[in-house]
Design an enzyme around this catalytic site. Sequence first.
Site, PDB file in Angstrom:
ATOM      1  N   PHE A 130      43.741  30.767  31.710  1.00 46.09           N
ATOM      2  CA  PHE A 130      42.596  31.529  31.192  1.00 46.09           C
ATOM      3  C   PHE A 130      42.723  32.962  31.684  1.00 46.09           C
ATOM      4  O   PHE A 130      42.808  33.203  32.892  1.00 46.09           O
ATOM      5  CB  PHE A 130      41.249  30.944  31.658  1.00 46.09           C
ATOM      6  CG  PHE A 130      40.088  31.687  31.056  1.00 46.09           C
ATOM      7  CD1 PHE A 130      39.569  31.315  29.830  1.00 46.09           C
ATOM      8  CD2 PHE A 130      39.545  32.804  31.691  1.00 46.09           C
ATOM      9  CE1 PHE A 130      38.520  32.035  29.238  1.00 46.09           C
ATOM     10  CE2 PHE A 130      38.510  33.531  31.107  1.00 46.09           C
ATOM     11  CZ  PHE A 130      37.994  33.138  29.887  1.00 46.09           C
ATOM     12  N   ASP A 215      47.591  37.248  37.626  1.00 44.47           N
ATOM     13  CA  ASP A 215      46.173  37.466  37.335  1.00 44.47           C
ATOM     14  C   ASP A 215      45.361  36.916  38.508  1.00 44.47           C
ATOM     15  O   ASP A 215      45.181  35.711  38.655  1.00 44.47           O
ATOM     16  CB  ASP A 215      45.810  36.753  36.023  1.00 44.47           C
ATOM     17  CG  ASP A 215      44.348  36.972  35.649  1.00 44.47           C
ATOM     18  OD1 ASP A 215      43.583  37.468  36.491  1.00 44.47           O
ATOM     19  OD2 ASP A 215      43.980  36.630  34.501  1.00 44.47           O
ATOM     20  N   LYS A 244      36.092  40.304  38.955  1.00 40.68           N
ATOM     21  CA  LYS A 244      35.109  39.426  39.616  1.00 40.68           C
ATOM     22  C   LYS A 244      34.567  39.955  40.953  1.00 40.68           C
ATOM     23  O   LYS A 244      33.646  40.735  40.973  1.00 40.68           O
ATOM     24  CB  LYS A 244      35.691  38.027  39.761  1.00 40.68           C
ATOM     25  CG  LYS A 244      35.752  37.289  38.391  1.00 40.68           C
ATOM     26  CD  LYS A 244      35.979  35.819  38.582  1.00 40.68           C
ATOM     27  CE  LYS A 244      36.161  35.056  37.284  1.00 40.68           C
ATOM     28  NZ  LYS A 244      34.931  34.682  36.608  1.00 40.68           N
TER      29      LYS A 244
HETATM   30  C1  LIG Z   1      41.930  34.367  35.958  1.00 40.22           C
HETATM   31  C2  LIG Z   1      40.952  35.117  35.103  1.00 40.22           C
HETATM   32  N1  LIG Z   1      41.375  36.189  34.404  1.00 40.22           N
HETATM   33  C3  LIG Z   1      40.538  36.905  33.638  1.00 40.22           C
HETATM   34  C4  LIG Z   1      39.215  36.554  33.505  1.00 40.22           C
HETATM   35  C5  LIG Z   1      38.316  37.352  32.623  1.00 40.22           C
HETATM   36  O1  LIG Z   1      37.438  38.117  33.415  1.00 40.22           O
HETATM   37  P1  LIG Z   1      36.130  38.765  32.774  1.00 40.22           P
HETATM   38  O2  LIG Z   1      35.202  37.647  32.449  1.00 40.22           O
HETATM   39  O3  LIG Z   1      35.614  39.695  33.840  1.00 40.22           O
HETATM   40  O4  LIG Z   1      36.558  39.509  31.563  1.00 40.22           O
HETATM   41  C6  LIG Z   1      38.736  35.429  34.198  1.00 40.22           C
HETATM   42  C7  LIG Z   1      37.345  35.000  34.040  1.00 40.22           C
HETATM   43  O5  LIG Z   1      36.959  33.892  34.339  1.00 40.22           O
HETATM   44  C8  LIG Z   1      39.626  34.692  35.012  1.00 40.22           C
HETATM   45  O6  LIG Z   1      39.228  33.612  35.693  1.00 40.22           O
END
Ligand SMILES: Cc1ncc(COP(=O)(O)O)c(C=O)c1O
Length: 387
Positions: A130, A215, A244
Site C-alpha cells: 500500500f 516507503d 504520517k
Molecule cells: C506505507 C504507506 N505509504 C503511503 C501511504 C499514504 O499516505 P497518506 O495517506 O498520507 O497519503 C500510507 C498510508 O497509509 C502508507 O501506509
Amino acid sequence: MPDIFERERRWIQPTYTRQPVVIRRGRGAYVWDDHGRMYLDFIAGIAVNNIGHCHPRVVEAIKNQAENLIHTSNLYYTEKQVELAERLCDISGMNKVFFCNSGTEAVEGALKLSRRHTGKKKIIAAKGSFHGRTFGSLSVTDKPEYQKPFQPLLPAVSFVPYNDAEAIEDEIDDDTACVILEPVQGEGGVNIPDDEYLRAVREICDENDLLLILDEVQTGFGRTGKWFGKDHAGVTPDIMTLGKAIAGGLPMGALLTREGVEFGPGEHASTFGGGPLVCSAAIATIEVISSEDLITNAAEMGDILLRELKKLELEVAKDIRGKGLMVGMELLKEGAEIVDLFRESGVLINCTAKRVLRFLPPLIIGEEEISRLIQVFLERRDEIESI
Ligand SMILES: Cc1ncc(COP(=O)(O)O)c(C=O)c1O
C-alpha cells in the site's frame, strides 16, 4: 439540528467507513468523545500520533510559530525548513530532502524522481503493498479493488511476492527504473520480511543500476523500535518516503534522497511543502522522540505486547507478529466486529486486510496500557472467539 452522523452523510463524500464515535479531545494515549467518555487509543490516528495526542512541546512549537509566520511558499527561504531537513538527514543517514504534504505525495515524488534519474519506466512493487491513493501511488498499490474504477493507471508496474528477492531479480529488464517496498507492510496486514530480504534487494538494485525506494510512511519515526524500518536491516535506500508521524499530527510528507539522486530546478514543487508551521511541529516531534527515548520504549513495549498477545492463546488467532509497536494479530475470520467490541470496552483498535487486527499505539505507552488492552481480550474472550 440533525446529528453529526446525518450531517456527515449529507455533506461529506462517502469515502470512509467511520466508527460511530465523535472524538473531541486527545491527550497522550487517550481520547475523549462528545459524551466525555475516555478511550485508550491503540491506533494513534493510523501511526500518526507516535508521541501521543497534543504533546505539550509540539503544541507550544505550533503556537509560537503560528504567532510569527504560518506560510510563505517556497519562493523564499525559511529557517525552520532548512533546520528540519538537517535533522531528517541526521537521523536517517540520507542526503537531501523534498517536502510535501502527505504520504501519497511523497510516493508520487519518488516515482517521478526514479524516472528522471534512470530515464527508465518500469516499476517493481510487492504483492500486499500500500503506497497511497493518487494515480502514481495507487498504481504501485496491490489492491485491484482500489484500482479498478480508475484505470488506466501508470503502465509497466509489476507486483512480485513480498520477502522474495529472487522474484525481483527475475522481473528486472533493461527498462526497469526502480523497486518500491515498505520495510514492513502496514495496510497489507503487518507483514514482516527477513532483514536479509532488504539487504538482498539493495544488492540487486546496485547490480542492475536501479533505484530502491523504501516507503517509510508508516514505519518511520520510531514505530518499529528504530528510527526507521530500514535500520533493522542496515540498508540505505536511494529514496525514502515519509509522512504520517513526521509532524506530531500535522499533515506533512517528505522524500529523502541519497547523494546524487536529485531533481533539477523546477522539476517538482509544492505550494505548501515544508511550510514553517509544520516544520516547527516536526522539529519538536523529533526532539520529543529523542529526549523521551521513545524508540527504546517502542522496542520494549512492542516485545511485551507481542508476548502478552501470544499468551492469550486465542483459538481465533492464526498468527501474531510485530516489530516494535507495529503489531498485528491475523485472525481465522474477519475482524471488524472485534474492533466494535473493543470500542465498546473503551479501547480503539483497527482491522486491516479484513483479517488482521492492528495495534499501533502511541510510542509513549507503558505496561499499564498494554494490560488494559489484554484485559479487554480476557473480558470479552467468549464473544471474540465466537464472532
Ligand atoms: C506505507 C504507506 N505509504 C503511503 C501511504 C499514504 O499516505 P497518506 O495517506 O498520507 O497519503 C500510507 C498510508 O497509509 C502508507 O501506509
